[in-house]
Design a protein around this motif. Structure first.
Motif, PDB file in Angstrom:
ATOM      1  N   PRO A  91      11.531   3.290   6.225  1.00 11.88           N
ATOM      2  CA  PRO A  91      10.073   3.151   6.357  1.00 11.88           C
ATOM      3  C   PRO A  91       9.591   3.517   7.752  1.00 11.88           C
ATOM      4  N   VAL A  92       8.379   4.066   7.816  1.00 16.52           N
ATOM      5  CA  VAL A  92       7.757   4.317   9.113  1.00 16.52           C
ATOM      6  C   VAL A  92       7.415   2.967   9.727  1.00 16.52           C
ATOM      7  N   TYR A  93       7.116   2.972  10.999  1.00  8.94           N
ATOM      8  CA  TYR A  93       6.877   1.746  11.761  1.00  8.94           C
ATOM      9  C   TYR A  93       5.823   0.849  11.109  1.00  8.94           C
ATOM     10  N   GLU A  94       4.691   1.433  10.720  1.00  7.16           N
ATOM     11  CA  GLU A  94       3.604   0.641  10.133  1.00  7.16           C
ATOM     12  C   GLU A  94       4.051  -0.025   8.832  1.00  7.16           C
ATOM     13  N   THR A  95       4.802   0.693   8.027  1.00  7.85           N
ATOM     14  CA  THR A  95       5.288   0.147   6.764  1.00  7.85           C
ATOM     15  C   THR A  95       6.319  -0.943   7.014  1.00  7.85           C
ATOM     16  N   LEU A  96       7.157  -0.751   8.009  1.00 12.24           N
ATOM     17  CA  LEU A  96       8.150  -1.761   8.370  1.00 12.24           C
ATOM     18  C   LEU A  96       7.463  -3.076   8.752  1.00 12.24           C
ATOM     19  N   ILE A  97       6.396  -2.981   9.511  1.00 17.32           N
ATOM     20  CA  ILE A  97       5.641  -4.174   9.900  1.00 17.32           C
ATOM     21  C   ILE A  97       5.036  -4.842   8.665  1.00 17.32           C
ATOM     22  N   ILE A 136      14.950  -7.054   8.980  1.00 16.63           N
ATOM     23  CA  ILE A 136      14.974  -5.939   8.026  1.00 16.63           C
ATOM     24  C   ILE A 136      15.870  -4.820   8.544  1.00 16.63           C
ATOM     25  N   ILE A 137      15.743  -4.478   9.807  1.00 16.30           N
ATOM     26  CA  ILE A 137      16.490  -3.348  10.367  1.00 16.30           C
ATOM     27  C   ILE A 137      17.973  -3.661  10.547  1.00 16.30           C
ATOM     28  N   GLU A 138      18.272  -4.782  11.198  1.00 18.77           N
ATOM     29  CA  GLU A 138      19.649  -5.048  11.602  1.00 18.77           C
ATOM     30  C   GLU A 138      20.290  -6.250  10.940  1.00 18.77           C
ATOM     31  N   GLY A 139      19.501  -7.026  10.212  1.00 15.77           N
ATOM     32  CA  GLY A 139      20.066  -8.194   9.569  1.00 15.77           C
ATOM     33  C   GLY A 139      20.152  -9.393  10.476  1.00 15.77           C
ATOM     34  N   GLU A 140      19.407  -9.346  11.596  1.00 18.09           N
ATOM     35  CA  GLU A 140      19.383 -10.503  12.484  1.00 18.09           C
ATOM     36  C   GLU A 140      18.934 -11.708  11.675  1.00 18.09           C
ATOM     37  N   THR A 141      19.538 -12.823  11.911  1.00 16.98           N
ATOM     38  CA  THR A 141      19.239 -14.013  11.121  1.00 16.98           C
ATOM     39  C   THR A 141      18.045 -14.765  11.677  1.00 16.98           C
ATOM     40  N   ARG A 142      16.930 -14.091  11.710  1.00 19.73           N
ATOM     41  CA  ARG A 142      15.710 -14.711  12.213  1.00 19.73           C
ATOM     42  C   ARG A 142      14.724 -14.937  11.078  1.00 19.73           C
ATOM     43  N   GLN A 143      15.168 -14.779   9.865  1.00 20.93           N
ATOM     44  CA  GLN A 143      14.292 -14.929   8.709  1.00 20.93           C
ATOM     45  C   GLN A 143      13.652 -16.314   8.687  1.00 20.93           C
ATOM     46  N   GLN A 144      14.444 -17.357   8.805  1.00 21.85           N
ATOM     47  CA  GLN A 144      13.905 -18.703   8.748  1.00 21.85           C
ATOM     48  C   GLN A 144      13.034 -19.000   9.958  1.00 21.85           C
ATOM     49  N   GLU A 145      13.436 -18.518  11.127  1.00 19.95           N
ATOM     50  CA  GLU A 145      12.635 -18.738  12.328  1.00 19.95           C
ATOM     51  C   GLU A 145      11.258 -18.127  12.168  1.00 19.95           C
ATOM     52  N   GLY A 175       0.770  -1.240   0.000  1.00 13.84           N
ATOM     53  CA  GLY A 175       0.000   0.000   0.000  1.00 13.84           C
ATOM     54  C   GLY A 175       0.799   1.287   0.000  1.00 13.84           C
ATOM     55  N   ILE A 176       1.955   1.282  -0.678  1.00 13.67           N
ATOM     56  CA  ILE A 176       2.742   2.510  -0.817  1.00 13.67           C
ATOM     57  C   ILE A 176       3.070   2.707  -2.294  1.00 13.67           C
ATOM     58  N   THR A 177       3.697   3.826  -2.620  1.00  9.86           N
ATOM     59  CA  THR A 177       4.075   4.065  -4.012  1.00  9.86           C
ATOM     60  C   THR A 177       5.389   3.356  -4.335  1.00  9.86           C
ATOM     61  N   ARG A 178       5.598   3.077  -5.612  1.00  9.65           N
ATOM     62  CA  ARG A 178       6.850   2.473  -6.037  1.00  9.65           C
ATOM     63  C   ARG A 178       8.010   3.391  -5.703  1.00  9.65           C
ATOM     64  N   SER A 179       7.803   4.673  -5.860  1.00 13.24           N
ATOM     65  CA  SER A 179       8.852   5.650  -5.567  1.00 13.24           C
ATOM     66  C   SER A 179       9.277   5.581  -4.092  1.00 13.24           C
ATOM     67  N   ALA A 180       8.316   5.493  -3.202  1.00 13.35           N
ATOM     68  CA  ALA A 180       8.635   5.399  -1.773  1.00 13.35           C
ATOM     69  C   ALA A 180       9.427   4.130  -1.497  1.00 13.35           C
ATOM     70  N   TYR A 181       8.975   3.015  -2.072  1.00 18.83           N
ATOM     71  CA  TYR A 181       9.686   1.751  -1.852  1.00 18.83           C
ATOM     72  C   TYR A 181      11.101   1.834  -2.413  1.00 18.83           C
ATOM     73  N   SER A 182      11.241   2.436  -3.582  1.00 16.16           N
ATOM     74  CA  SER A 182      12.554   2.585  -4.211  1.00 16.16           C
ATOM     75  C   SER A 182      13.520   3.320  -3.280  1.00 16.16           C
ATOM     76  N   HIS A 183      13.025   4.356  -2.614  1.00 15.69           N
ATOM     77  CA  HIS A 183      13.869   5.116  -1.678  1.00 15.69           C
ATOM     78  C   HIS A 183      14.342   4.250  -0.510  1.00 15.69           C
TER      79      HIS A 183
END
Length: 108
Positions: free
Chosen positions: A42-48, A61-70, A26-34
């Motif tokens: 991203p603001v908190y809601e967008t980050l979620i 997303i923020i720090e690269g913690e390796t919790r992706q698979q978890e 629900g954002i613009t391509r331009s915003a995502y590109s930035h």
């Protein structure tokens, strides 16, 4: 690796365009590109929304913690439990939920 690098990597892993990701959350391509080129964060809601969309934690997303698979495993397990519970009759569902709550309370 920066937040933008991680977002780009996640997007490319799914073979998606910036437009597709932006539209999905629900954002613009331009915003995502930035976000990907680290001009904005991203603001908190967008980050979620991004974390949910990519099936990762906000920490990843923020720090690269390796919790992706978890995060992915937890979501898959939760969906499987919900699927099983939804297919039970009401009495079995209530009994199963009570057993799970019991186990959770014992581990606290």
């Amino acid at each position: 690796m920066t937040m933008g690098d991680r977002l780009k990597e996640l997007r490319l892993q799914k073979n998606l365009s910036q437009e597709a990701v932006a539209r999905a959350i629900g954002i613009t391509r331009s915003a995502y590109s930035h976000y990907e080129i680290n001009n904005r964060q991203p603001v908190y809601e967008t980050l979620i929304k991004l974390a949910f969309f990519f099936h990762v934690t906000t920490d990843y997303i923020i720090e690269g913690e390796t919790r992706q698979q978890e995060a992915g495993l937890a979501r898959e397990e939760t969906q499987e439990l919900l699927r099983l519970l939804n297919h039970m009759d009401e009495d079995k569902r209530k009994a199963s939920i009570n057993k799970m709550l019991s186990v959770i309370r014992e581990s606290e």
